[in-house]
Design a protein around this motif. Structure first.
Motif, short mmCIF file in Angstrom:
data_model
loop_
_atom_site.label_atom_id
_atom_site.label_comp_id
_atom_site.label_asym_id
_atom_site.label_seq_id
_atom_site.Cartn_x
_atom_site.Cartn_y
_atom_site.Cartn_z
N UNK A 100 42.70 45.17 47.62
CA UNK A 100 43.61 44.21 48.22
C UNK A 100 42.98 42.81 48.25
N UNK A 101 43.78 41.79 47.95
CA UNK A 101 43.30 40.41 48.00
C UNK A 101 44.31 39.57 48.78
N UNK A 102 43.83 38.42 49.21
CA UNK A 102 44.70 37.52 49.98
C UNK A 102 45.81 36.99 49.10
N UNK A 103 47.00 36.84 49.67
CA UNK A 103 48.12 36.29 48.94
C UNK A 103 47.80 34.86 48.51
N UNK A 104 48.04 34.58 47.22
CA UNK A 104 47.77 33.25 46.69
C UNK A 104 46.32 33.00 46.34
N UNK A 105 45.51 34.04 46.30
CA UNK A 105 44.09 33.89 45.96
C UNK A 105 43.94 33.31 44.55
N UNK A 106 42.99 32.38 44.39
CA UNK A 106 42.80 31.78 43.07
C UNK A 106 41.85 32.65 42.23
N UNK A 107 41.58 32.18 41.02
CA UNK A 107 40.79 32.99 40.09
C UNK A 107 39.40 33.29 40.63
N UNK A 108 38.76 32.29 41.20
CA UNK A 108 37.40 32.48 41.72
C UNK A 108 37.39 33.54 42.81
N UNK A 109 38.39 33.49 43.68
CA UNK A 109 38.46 34.47 44.77
C UNK A 109 38.73 35.88 44.23
N UNK A 110 39.59 35.97 43.21
CA UNK A 110 39.87 37.28 42.60
C UNK A 110 38.60 37.85 41.97
N UNK A 111 37.88 36.99 41.24
CA UNK A 111 36.64 37.45 40.60
C UNK A 111 35.63 37.89 41.64
N UNK A 112 35.52 37.13 42.72
CA UNK A 112 34.56 37.48 43.77
C UNK A 112 34.91 38.82 44.41
N UNK A 113 36.21 39.07 44.58
CA UNK A 113 36.65 40.35 45.16
C UNK A 113 36.24 41.51 44.27
N UNK A 114 36.42 41.33 42.96
CA UNK A 114 36.06 42.40 42.05
C UNK A 114 34.55 42.58 41.98
N UNK A 115 33.82 41.48 41.94
CA UNK A 115 32.36 41.58 41.89
C UNK A 115 31.82 42.28 43.14
N UNK A 116 32.37 41.94 44.29
CA UNK A 116 31.94 42.59 45.54
C UNK A 116 32.23 44.09 45.49
N UNK A 117 33.36 44.44 44.90
CA UNK A 117 33.73 45.86 44.77
C UNK A 117 32.73 46.59 43.88
N UNK A 118 32.40 46.00 42.73
CA UNK A 118 31.47 46.63 41.80
C UNK A 118 30.10 46.81 42.44
N UNK A 119 29.62 45.77 43.12
CA UNK A 119 28.32 45.85 43.77
C UNK A 119 28.32 46.87 44.90
#
Length: 301
Positions: A100-119
């Protein structure tokens, strides 16, 4: 009619459904090699593994078989028919893992969410694997974006693996000069072709037996005729054989012969597609090509 079809031949299920079914998977020599490449990718934690093949040769079924025996330490996300521009890919990826990500999240925020998930998964002892089916739809820019995702890997451990399955044009895209960095990250590629005549016959008999039949509901000439019409592509074999069984049941025949196959073809029940642009890879010696990669430099030809 469906039950009459099954009762007429004594089948428990339809032997030639076109829906992917790992229980019906016929392990031809080339399917075994394609599956070995997928397993090799997982085993060696290769950043990128690519398997291509014509429509209907069984790529999706292979993936389902792979998922059925995946280890518990793998966190696998499956994406089919992904399309879109920059940023859309990350939304597909996040959705595959229910992140889940915040509504309206930009590309950097989306990438950070995925990176945090992988780590986070790595810290929990799990490896993240992303499988893209129909990857030929991604396009060059999106494939390059995928390569950037593999940069999450650092140090001596691979934290993210990508497996791409697609039609032959995927190989054409990957080998473009502008994607040479992507190609260099591909540890193994394999092209899955159709069956030869003997393979088509064995495939038909296998499906018949898996459905509860004897395996000889089609005679040799019928199998040969189906191979000629289908060019050895499993999905086309299924379509023709299924209709042949319907025609046979309607004619109260227990064994399908070539004349029944010819009859349904003459009746226009089979739509023809353009022939393969190159000779059937299934008729040539198989070769597994490994691109230069720090993980392995072996040649599995």
């Amino acid at each position: 009619m469906s039950q009459f079809y099954l009762d007429h031949y004594g089948f428990a299920v339809r032997p030639f459904s076109i829906l992917p079914d790992p229980k019906m998977l016929f392990w031809s020599d080339r399917h075994r090699k394609a599956f070995a490449v997928l397993e090799y990718g997982l085993m060696t934690r290769a950043p990128l593994t690519v398997v291509t093949g014509e429509v209907g040769v069984g790529k999706t079924t292979l993936v389902q078989a792979l998922l059925a025996q995946a280890d518990e330490d793998l966190r696998i996300g499956l994406i089919s028919n992904a399309r879109g521009d920059r940023g859309d890919l990350l939304r597909w990826v996040l959705n595959a893992f229910d992140i889940q990500t915040a509504k309206g999240a930009d590309y950097v925020e989306l990438f950070q969410s995925f990176q945090d998930f992988v780590l986070g998964e790595y810290a929990a002892g799990k490896l993240v694997v992303l499988i893209f089916d129909e990857a030929q739809n991604l396009g060059a820019e999106t494939l390059e974006e995928l390569r950037m995702l593999t940069n999450i890997n650092s140090g001596t451990d691979e934290l993210l693996q990508l497996i791409l399955l697609g039609q032959p044009e995927l190989r054409d895209v990957i080998t473009r000069p502008e994607l040479r960095q992507f190609a260099q990250r591909v540890s193994a590629t394999f092209h899955l072709g159709g069956f030869d005549a003997a393979g088509t016959r064995d495939y038909i008999r296998h499906r018949l037996q898996q459905a509860g039949g004897s395996g000889h509901e089609f005679d040799e000439a019928a199998c040969t005729r189906i191979h000629q019409e289908s060019r050895g592509v499993p999905r086309m074999i299924n379509k023709i054989a299924d209709l042949a069984l319907v025609y046979g049941a309607a004619a109260d025949r227990k064994v399908i012969s070539a004349d029944l196959v010819d009859e349904l073809i003459a009746d226009g029940l089979i739509l023809h597609t353009a022939p393969d642009p190159e000779p059937n890879p299934g008729d040539r010696p198989a070769r597994l090509v490994l691109a230069p990669d720090p993980h392995s430099k072996r040649d599995l030809s």
